[in-house]
Each structure stands twice: as C-alpha cells, then as structure tokens.
Design an enzyme around this catalytic site. Structure first.
Site, PDB file in Angstrom:
ATOM      1  N   HIS A  73       0.845  -1.202   0.000  1.00 43.06           N
ATOM      2  CA  HIS A  73       0.000   0.000   0.000  1.00 43.06           C
ATOM      3  C   HIS A  73       0.873   1.242   0.000  1.00 43.06           C
ATOM      4  CE1 HIS A  73       0.640   0.946   4.309  1.00 43.06           C
ATOM      5  NE2 HIS A  73       0.432  -0.337   4.569  1.00 43.06           N
TER       6      HIS A  73
ATOM      7  N   CYS B 261       3.237  -4.718   6.683  1.00 46.73           N
ATOM      8  CA  CYS B 261       2.899  -4.497   5.275  1.00 46.73           C
ATOM      9  C   CYS B 261       4.132  -3.995   4.522  1.00 46.73           C
ATOM     10  CB  CYS B 261       1.770  -3.470   5.161  1.00 46.73           C
ATOM     11  SG  CYS B 261       0.168  -4.083   5.758  1.00 46.73           S
TER      12      CYS B 261
END
Length: 202
Positions: free
Chosen positions: A151, A177
């Site tokens: 992301h 992430c």
C-alpha cells in the site's frame, strides 16, 4: 527589348513562386508522413528498446530474451513480484524480465513482514486502521486477504499523506505491510493481477 526583359522577369518570379510553394507542400507532406510519435505501452518493452521484436546478440531478430536468473522457473510467464527486505526494494517482472524497481518500507524487527511465497489476492482504494491511526491508498493484499498488504505510504483518516511516515520510505517502518510511494502503490494496484506470485526474502 523592354517587353522581353519584363516578360522574363515575370516568368522568373512565377517560377520562383511555384518552386517555393512546391517546397512547402513537400515539407508538409513529409511531416504528415512522419505523423505523431508512436504510443508505447505503460509497461516498458521487455526487449529494452523502443518498438519491434527484441534482438538477442548472436541470435535471430525476434528470438525471446532469456529470463532473468533471479526469476524462478514457475514465475517466468506473466507478472512476478520479488520483495528484498535486506534492500527494502520491490522488483516486478513480466515474462521473466524486470520492468520496475520500487523503494519500499517493510516491517520492523518487532512487527516483521512475513517471508516466503505468496500470491496476489484482493485489493482496494483505501483503508484506515483505528488501532494504528493510519491508513493507506491503493492496497493490494498478498497474505490473509487484507491483513498483509502492499500500500501507499501512510495517510490520515482523510487520505492525506502523513509527512513523518513518508520520510521513512526506504527503511523498515511498517507493521508488517510493504509500503510504497503513492505513485508506485497506484501502479502496482492497476497493474499486477490476482494470483501473481510474490516472493519475499530477507
């Protein structure tokens, strides 16, 4: 005599005028033939040059390039993503050839990014974590269907980049992430299909 000179001058001017007009028409025709520059795909040519089939030294034009040795045999067709945690970089390949390199920020020692073989899953335009008070744009899940993601750099609740988090790009900083620049996150979101293999190594 005067009439002859005047006639000759008029004829000369007419010839010059015709030649000038012809030259202009030829120049315009030449430009029209050239036309606009060709439109190239958003994905760079795997041949490494603009247009036509790739040329392999010592081979025939049109011979396919050998896949990068870093690409496993089962990932040499279609898209393939490698995350190198030791370099904090994401490499994207198409048909065995590298097409994009992106700086990233993966997990910290306390909250590491998982390593191993994964596959692209679901995706979305925006999320926000109440727990961490951070969100991200253009997320693409690679494990646990929305838990571990590629992301953008973190944003606030309104989708605005958090400056102090954005400056961490290039070193471990996430909660597991893989953070990317806004442009790279959008590119990955738009480009990499579901089920594409992802290898994450330390």
């Amino acid at each position: 005599m005067t009439d002859t000179v005047g006639y000759s001058a008029r004829v000369s001017r007419r010839i010059i005028s015709i030649l000038t007009a012809t030259a202009v028409l030829l120049a315009v025709a030449g430009l029209a033939t050239l036309g606009a520059p060709p439109a190239f795909s958003a994905v760079p040519s795997t041949g490494g040059w603009l247009g036509g089939d790739p040329v392999v030294p010592g081979g025939d034009p049109g011979d396919p390039l050998d896949p990068d040795p870093a690409v496993p045999a089962d990932a040499q067709e279609g898209y393939y993503v490698r995350v190198l945690l030791d370099r904090q970089v994401v490499l994207v390949y198409l048909d065995g050839q590298e097409i994009r390199s992106m700086v990233c920020s993966a997990g910290t020692a306390a909250k590491p990014t998982p390593t191993g073989r994964f596959f692209i899953q679901n995706r979305g335009e925006f999320f926000f974590s109440e727990k961490y008070q951070q969100g991200g744009k253009w997320w693409v899940s690679f494990r646990d269907w929305g838990i571990y993601l590629f992301h953008s750099v973190p944003t606030n609740r309104n989708g605005e980049i958090i400056p102090e988090e954005a400056t961490k790009l290039g070193r471990p900083a996430s909660h597991g992430c893989v953070r990317l620049s806004m442009d790279d996150a959008r590119w990955l979101y738009d480009t990499i299909p579901e089920k594409a293999p992802v290898d994450i190594t330390g």
